[in-house]
Motif scaffolding. Structure first.
Motif, PDB file in Angstrom:
ATOM      1  N   PRO A  19       0.833  -1.213   0.000  1.00 21.61           N
ATOM      2  CA  PRO A  19       0.000   0.000   0.000  1.00 21.61           C
ATOM      3  C   PRO A  19       0.865   1.260   0.000  1.00 21.61           C
ATOM      4  CG  PRO A  19      -0.780  -1.562   1.630  1.00 21.61           C
ATOM      5  CD  PRO A  19       0.544  -2.078   1.146  1.00 21.61           C
ATOM      6  N   LYS A  20       0.659   2.106  -0.989  1.00 20.54           N
ATOM      7  CA  LYS A  20       1.477   3.314  -1.116  1.00 20.54           C
ATOM      8  C   LYS A  20       0.743   4.525  -0.549  1.00 20.54           C
ATOM      9  CE  LYS A  20       4.210   1.682  -5.026  1.00 20.54           C
ATOM     10  NZ  LYS A  20       3.661   0.319  -5.082  1.00 20.54           N
ATOM     11  N   ASN A  21       1.475   5.655  -0.520  1.00 19.44           N
ATOM     12  CA  ASN A  21       0.968   6.881   0.096  1.00 19.44           C
ATOM     13  C   ASN A  21       0.604   6.636   1.558  1.00 19.44           C
ATOM     14  OD1 ASN A  21       1.252   8.283  -2.349  1.00 19.44           O
ATOM     15  ND2 ASN A  21      -0.799   7.692  -2.999  1.00 19.44           N
ATOM     16  N   GLN A  22       1.549   6.004   2.266  1.00 16.82           N
ATOM     17  CA  GLN A  22       1.363   5.646   3.663  1.00 16.82           C
ATOM     18  C   GLN A  22       2.635   5.965   4.444  1.00 16.82           C
ATOM     19  OE1 GLN A  22      -1.590   4.368   4.667  1.00 16.82           O
ATOM     20  NE2 GLN A  22      -2.384   4.168   2.573  1.00 16.82           N
ATOM     21  N   TRP A  23       2.452   6.219   5.737  1.00 14.09           N
ATOM     22  CA  TRP A  23       3.579   6.336   6.666  1.00 14.09           C
ATOM     23  C   TRP A  23       3.857   4.962   7.276  1.00 14.09           C
ATOM     24  CZ3 TRP A  23       6.618  10.477   7.015  1.00 14.09           C
ATOM     25  CH2 TRP A  23       6.119  11.733   6.652  1.00 14.09           C
ATOM     26  N   PHE A  24       5.089   4.484   7.132  1.00 13.66           N
ATOM     27  CA  PHE A  24       5.509   3.222   7.735  1.00 13.66           C
ATOM     28  C   PHE A  24       6.634   3.489   8.733  1.00 13.66           C
ATOM     29  CE2 PHE A  24       3.556   1.542   3.878  1.00 13.66           C
ATOM     30  CZ  PHE A  24       2.974   0.357   4.309  1.00 13.66           C
ATOM     31  N   VAL A  25       6.621   2.774   9.841  1.00 14.56           N
ATOM     32  CA  VAL A  25       7.720   2.871  10.809  1.00 14.56           C
ATOM     33  C   VAL A  25       8.918   2.110  10.255  1.00 14.56           C
ATOM     34  CG1 VAL A  25       8.502   2.271  13.126  1.00 14.56           C
ATOM     35  CG2 VAL A  25       6.180   3.144  12.782  1.00 14.56           C
ATOM     36  N   VAL A  26      10.100   2.740  10.331  1.00 12.65           N
ATOM     37  CA  VAL A  26      11.320   2.076   9.868  1.00 12.65           C
ATOM     38  C   VAL A  26      12.342   1.886  10.985  1.00 12.65           C
ATOM     39  CG1 VAL A  26      11.094   2.748   7.457  1.00 12.65           C
ATOM     40  CG2 VAL A  26      12.251   4.287   9.050  1.00 12.65           C
ATOM     41  N   ALA A  27      12.103   2.505  12.137  1.00 14.22           N
ATOM     42  CA  ALA A  27      13.020   2.335  13.266  1.00 14.22           C
ATOM     43  C   ALA A  27      12.400   2.929  14.522  1.00 14.22           C
ATOM     44  CB  ALA A  27      14.369   3.004  12.994  1.00 14.22           C
ATOM     45  N   LEU A  28      12.886   2.484  15.660  1.00 15.01           N
ATOM     46  CA  LEU A  28      12.598   3.138  16.929  1.00 15.01           C
ATOM     47  C   LEU A  28      13.686   4.173  17.174  1.00 15.01           C
ATOM     48  CD1 LEU A  28      11.775   0.025  19.166  1.00 15.01           C
ATOM     49  CD2 LEU A  28      10.170   1.449  17.861  1.00 15.01           C
ATOM     50  N   SER A  29      13.332   5.275  17.769  1.00 13.65           N
ATOM     51  CA  SER A  29      14.323   6.335  18.012  1.00 13.65           C
ATOM     52  C   SER A  29      15.531   5.820  18.788  1.00 13.65           C
ATOM     53  CB  SER A  29      13.680   7.492  18.786  1.00 13.65           C
ATOM     54  OG  SER A  29      12.726   8.166  17.999  1.00 13.65           O
ATOM     55  N   LYS A  30      15.281   4.947  19.748  1.00 10.85           N
ATOM     56  CA  LYS A  30      16.379   4.476  20.598  1.00 10.85           C
ATOM     57  C   LYS A  30      17.397   3.629  19.832  1.00 10.85           C
ATOM     58  CE  LYS A  30      14.254   0.239  22.438  1.00 10.85           C
ATOM     59  NZ  LYS A  30      13.871  -0.462  23.685  1.00 10.85           N
ATOM     60  N   GLU A  31      17.020   3.157  18.628  1.00 10.88           N
ATOM     61  CA  GLU A  31      17.984   2.397  17.834  1.00 10.88           C
ATOM     62  C   GLU A  31      19.086   3.267  17.267  1.00 10.88           C
ATOM     63  OE1 GLU A  31      16.427  -1.017  15.331  1.00 10.88           O
ATOM     64  OE2 GLU A  31      14.709   0.332  15.316  1.00 10.88           O
ATOM     65  N   LEU A  32      18.772   4.550  17.029  1.00 12.23           N
ATOM     66  CA  LEU A  32      19.736   5.454  16.410  1.00 12.23           C
ATOM     67  C   LEU A  32      20.417   6.285  17.486  1.00 12.23           C
ATOM     68  CD1 LEU A  32      17.996   6.787  13.176  1.00 12.23           C
ATOM     69  CD2 LEU A  32      19.996   5.323  13.346  1.00 12.23           C
ATOM     70  N   LYS A  33      21.572   5.846  17.892  1.00  8.24           N
ATOM     71  CA  LYS A  33      22.336   6.576  18.902  1.00  8.24           C
ATOM     72  C   LYS A  33      23.630   7.096  18.277  1.00  8.24           C
ATOM     73  CE  LYS A  33      20.259   4.080  22.775  1.00  8.24           C
ATOM     74  NZ  LYS A  33      20.483   3.179  23.927  1.00  8.24           N
ATOM     75  N   ASP A  34      24.672   6.297  18.371  1.00  9.69           N
ATOM     76  CA  ASP A  34      25.971   6.750  17.878  1.00  9.69           C
ATOM     77  C   ASP A  34      26.343   6.159  16.527  1.00  9.69           C
ATOM     78  OD1 ASP A  34      26.332   8.184  20.266  1.00  9.69           O
ATOM     79  OD2 ASP A  34      27.105   6.395  21.272  1.00  9.69           O
ATOM     80  N   ASP A  35      25.491   5.327  15.967  1.00  9.24           N
ATOM     81  CA  ASP A  35      25.851   4.685  14.711  1.00  9.24           C
ATOM     82  C   ASP A  35      24.637   4.665  13.783  1.00  9.24           C
ATOM     83  OD1 ASP A  35      27.461   3.448  12.863  1.00  9.24           O
ATOM     84  OD2 ASP A  35      27.935   1.704  14.099  1.00  9.24           O
ATOM     85  N   PHE A  36      24.829   4.132  12.585  1.00  7.91           N
ATOM     86  CA  PHE A  36      23.745   4.063  11.612  1.00  7.91           C
ATOM     87  C   PHE A  36      23.027   2.725  11.714  1.00  7.91           C
ATOM     88  CE2 PHE A  36      27.605   2.609   9.369  1.00  7.91           C
ATOM     89  CZ  PHE A  36      27.189   1.354   8.968  1.00  7.91           C
ATOM     90  N   ILE A  37      21.895   2.615  11.013  1.00  7.91           N
ATOM     91  CA  ILE A  37      21.166   1.356  10.860  1.00  7.91           C
ATOM     92  C   ILE A  37      21.030   1.083   9.374  1.00  7.91           C
ATOM     93  CG2 ILE A  37      18.976   0.155  11.181  1.00  7.91           C
ATOM     94  CD1 ILE A  37      18.431   1.944  13.567  1.00  7.91           C
ATOM     95  N   ALA A  38      21.348  -0.107   8.960  1.00  3.16           N
ATOM     96  CA  ALA A  38      21.055  -0.544   7.594  1.00  3.16           C
ATOM     97  C   ALA A  38      19.800  -1.392   7.664  1.00  3.16           C
ATOM     98  CB  ALA A  38      22.216  -1.351   7.028  1.00  3.16           C
ATOM     99  N   ARG A  39      18.780  -1.009   6.913  1.00  2.66           N
ATOM    100  CA  ARG A  39      17.509  -1.730   7.006  1.00  2.66           C
ATOM    101  C   ARG A  39      16.809  -1.717   5.651  1.00  2.66           C
ATOM    102  NH1 ARG A  39      14.980  -0.588  12.387  1.00  2.66           N
ATOM    103  NH2 ARG A  39      16.244  -2.386  12.911  1.00  2.66           N
ATOM    104  N   LYS A  40      16.343  -2.866   5.242  1.00  2.00           N
ATOM    105  CA  LYS A  40      15.553  -2.965   4.015  1.00  2.00           C
ATOM    106  C   LYS A  40      14.086  -2.925   4.387  1.00  2.00           C
ATOM    107  CE  LYS A  40      15.184  -5.725  -0.218  1.00  2.00           C
ATOM    108  NZ  LYS A  40      15.678  -6.936  -0.920  1.00  2.00           N
TER     109      LYS A  40
END
Length: 350
Positions: A19-40
């Motif tokens: 389904p397009k034209n939608q907001w999807f969650v891609v991470a929790l804020s606490k996951e992004l601290k001092d490094d990046f996240i690679a996520r498909k």
């Protein structure tokens, strides 16, 4: 109503759309601290990190030079350096440095995706051409409500995302899968009064279980006197599901009162496809302890984690077996009303 449910896995495996034209969650804020996240997500490989000011950014996980994943590199002061030839990209996706040469080619850039951080969640606008969003980021006030404490986690599932929708839209399984945590009497669960309503891309299922025994998690978290009146309210949206469960001492209030007290668990469940047959499950649990708040909230969240561990085993086993019997039809029963309506909404949007 026809509750017949058919899942054609061959057709789903060949289909490359969500389904397009939608907001999807891609991470929790606490996951992004001092490094990046690679996520498909949604068949899009991306890399998420914070710029020098702490704002979240998302870029396609591809160096424009030789196609190396940017996630093979490292973060430098809010910019990402490719681990192959050292090209440096800023938060907009523009290459700002090419080692060994002064001029950076004008075309040296990668796609920047539209992401917004709100209330501990990072949302991605998934559209036809990733144009400017035409709707507001969903609001979830219980992550900042003074009466609630919350935490959560991320699971990766080797299963299509809609099988998790099915599981969450039908909480009658609690009495069979979650006996040691949030389950309860199976007969009461299966015969609970159920009301299903439907709005614009939304399905709400309400289930009431009066004069029932509080399950173990409830008894650990709240000083119930004896029997309780329980409720389960499942609010399906296209990209996530909100589940409000809880209980009050029997007869102390109406379950139709939206301000009722008692023990409350407000679950947020964002199920974001990774591919057609895999997905990410971002969950949080908000609860309202009346005393010893930090300890009880921790107990409730850990108990919630145990239930999701149990669900994961069941759903992945279900998918594995569905693939073995992929042409067999599933027979619907009375508890399937909500999940069938949710699937129809997704199908119409696709």
């Amino acid at each position: 109503m026809n509750n017949k449910l058919k899942i054609d896995l061959v057709e789903e495996s060949q289909q490359n759309s969500f389904p397009k034209n939608q907001w999807f969650v891609v991470a929790l804020s606490k996951e992004l601290k001092d490094d990046f996240i690679a996520r498909k997500v949604l068949n899009i490989p991306m890399i998420l990190f914070r710029d020098p000011q702490g704002k979240v950014t998302a870029l396609e996980d591809r160096c424009c030079h030789r196609g190396m994943p940017l996630s093979s590199g490292h973060l430098e002061n809010g910019q990402i350096r490719c681990g192959y030839h050292g090209l440096l990209y800023n938060a907009t996706g523009q290459c700002v440095e090419v080692p060994g040469q002064d001029k950076v080619p004008n075309k040296a850039k990668v796609k920047n995706y539209h992401v917004i951080e709100k209330q501990g969640l990072i949302w991605f606008w998934y559209s036809f051409e990733y144009e400017t969003p035409n709707s507001e980021v969903p609001d979830y006030p219980y992550h900042e409500h003074e009466d609630y404490l919350y935490d959560g986690d991320v699971y990766h599932y080797d299963t299509p995302y809609q099988l998790i929708h099915d599981n969450l839209m039908d909480l009658s399984h609690l009495a069979y899968v979650h006996l040691k945590t949030i389950g309860g009497n199976a007969k009461i669960h299966m015969n609970a009064e159920m009301k299903v309503t439907q709005g614009d891309n939304q399905v709400v299922v309400k289930r009431h279980m009066l004069a029932s025994d509080p399950p173990p998690t409830y008894s650990m978290a709240y000083p119930f006197q004896a029997k309780v009146d329980r409720w389960q309210e499942i609010d399906f949206r296209v990209s996530h599901i909100r589940i409000w469960t809880g209980a009050i001492d029997t007869g102390t209030d109406s379950l139709d009162n939206p301000e009722r007290n008692g023990f409350n668990m407000r679950g947020f469940h964002a199920i974001t496809p990774e591919t057609e047959n895999t997905c990410h499950y971002f969950w949080t649990m908000s609860t309202n302890p009346q005393h010893d708040r930090e300890r009880i909230a921790k107990v409730v969240i850990e108990q919630t984690r145990l239930t999701f561990d149990e669900d994961k085993v069941v759903i992945e086993a279900q998918f594995k077996n569905l693939k073995q019997f992929e042409h067999k039809e599933m027979v619907g029963i009375h508890i399937d009303v909500g999940l069938v309506r949710a699937r129809r909404i997704i199908a119409d949007l696709i």
